[in-house]
Write an enzyme that holds these catalytic residues in place. Sequence first.
Site, short mmCIF file in Angstrom:
data_model
loop_
_atom_site.label_atom_id
_atom_site.label_comp_id
_atom_site.label_asym_id
_atom_site.label_seq_id
_atom_site.Cartn_x
_atom_site.Cartn_y
_atom_site.Cartn_z
N ARG A 189 -46.99 -36.67 36.80
CA ARG A 189 -48.34 -36.11 36.70
C ARG A 189 -48.57 -34.94 37.65
O ARG A 189 -49.15 -33.93 37.27
CB ARG A 189 -49.41 -37.18 36.95
N THR A 190 -48.14 -35.08 38.89
CA THR A 190 -48.45 -34.02 39.85
C THR A 190 -47.73 -32.73 39.45
O THR A 190 -48.36 -31.67 39.33
CB THR A 190 -48.05 -34.45 41.29
N LYS B 184 -25.75 -28.04 48.99
CA LYS B 184 -24.64 -27.46 49.79
C LYS B 184 -24.94 -27.53 51.28
O LYS B 184 -24.19 -27.01 52.09
CB LYS B 184 -24.43 -26.01 49.38
N ARG C 218 -43.37 -31.20 47.30
CA ARG C 218 -43.36 -32.66 47.54
C ARG C 218 -42.07 -32.97 48.29
O ARG C 218 -41.00 -32.51 47.89
CB ARG C 218 -43.42 -33.43 46.22
N HIS D 220 -51.50 -36.93 50.31
CA HIS D 220 -51.34 -36.37 48.97
C HIS D 220 -52.73 -35.84 48.60
O HIS D 220 -53.44 -36.42 47.79
CB HIS D 220 -50.88 -37.49 48.02
C1 NCD Z 1 -48.33 -41.14 43.61
C2 NCD Z 1 -47.41 -40.50 44.59
O1 NCD Z 1 -46.43 -39.86 44.22
O2 NCD Z 1 -47.71 -40.60 45.77
N1 NCD Z 1 -48.29 -40.66 42.31
C3 NCD Z 1 -48.93 -39.51 41.98
O3 NCD Z 1 -48.75 -38.48 42.57
N2 NCD Z 1 -49.81 -39.56 40.97
C4 NCD Z 1 -48.32 -42.61 43.67
C5 NCD Z 1 -47.04 -43.34 43.53
O4 NCD Z 1 -45.96 -42.78 43.39
O5 NCD Z 1 -47.11 -44.56 43.57
#
Ligand code: NCD
Length: 333
Positions: free
Chosen positions: A75-76, A105, A126, A156
């Site tokens: 989703r993100t 590498k 991320r 997040h």
């Molecule tokens: C979350 C995350 O990656 O922190 N998911 C997200 O971004 N919607 C929650 C999770 O992974 O449980």
Amino acid sequence: MTSLHEQQRPLSGPEKINGNFRGKDILSMDQFDTRSLNLLFDVTRNMREIAVNAEPCDVLKGKQAVLLFYEPSSRTRGSFDAAMKQLGGQTIVIEDPQHFSSVAKGETLEDTIRTFEAYSDLIVLRHDKTGSLQKAADIAESVPLVNAGDGGQGEHPTQGLLDLYTINQHTERLDNLTGVIAGDLLMGRTVKSLIRGLALYPGNRLFLLSPEKIRLPREDFEEFSRRGVELTEIDNTEDIPPDTDFWYWTRVQKERYLDNLEEYEEVKNRFVVNQELLDRYAGEKTILMHPLPRVGEITEEVDKDKRAVYLESQIRNGMYVRMALLSLVLGKI
Ligand code: NCD
């Protein structure tokens, strides 16, 4: 971001938004105040219209975002990608850089960020190691950096923003709410941003439902309480108060317990939402949220319940909020 970055950033953390998003890194919910959230949510409502009506919009025309994901994401990453493209921008998506970029590498985060900074107007990152987001933001001097998940104990913030927007959409307020937040409060980063956001508004009461081993870290519990959110820890579904405004369920973050899978097995899915639990403790208007992915904490029978918003508005709002955020940060509106 910007060469004045170091001087502009107060010692207490990343630069505050104060109603002006332009060019700023988005690292923490702590950068936000209620005025900035109102502005973001106003733009989000416009973005929703643009997306729903497929209105042509090119506010990000000529803009390039790098989506650099050291951890899996659906989703993100998908919604950042869709948000850029909905607004006429472009993306370079680097999935699994540990295998498919020079990170494999032995390249450092520093060199990777410097490289992608050269090709883009903004980096969405991320990372699995908490603290990497601030480090990357310090390295990226010429483009803003957006936190899409900072390890298990970081934040997040864009998930927090879409979660606040979703609560506000359904309850028409962000103050004087009562909610249940359940699951992995130790390693779940989405809850850390959500609670920070709710702490900006008066009168919020949260019931934190988790096994003791994965309860909220003590320093966070104390800090959030100090900010004025009333927190009550519970470890039994029977202690869920009836008829709260929202339930926010999360999964236990298996990947963060790899050196202790026994403990993971012990705490996973301790609290499962099924129709019976929902009917027993939720009210008519309680909304049921989850950042997803779910791995058994909400049974599929619940998906059709009108209170379940995790597969509906919550996912969609992710794209609308990110469209608004990107437009405001890249400064074209
Ligand atoms: C979350 C995350 O990656 O922190 N998911 C997200 O971004 N919607 C929650 C999770 O992974 O449980």
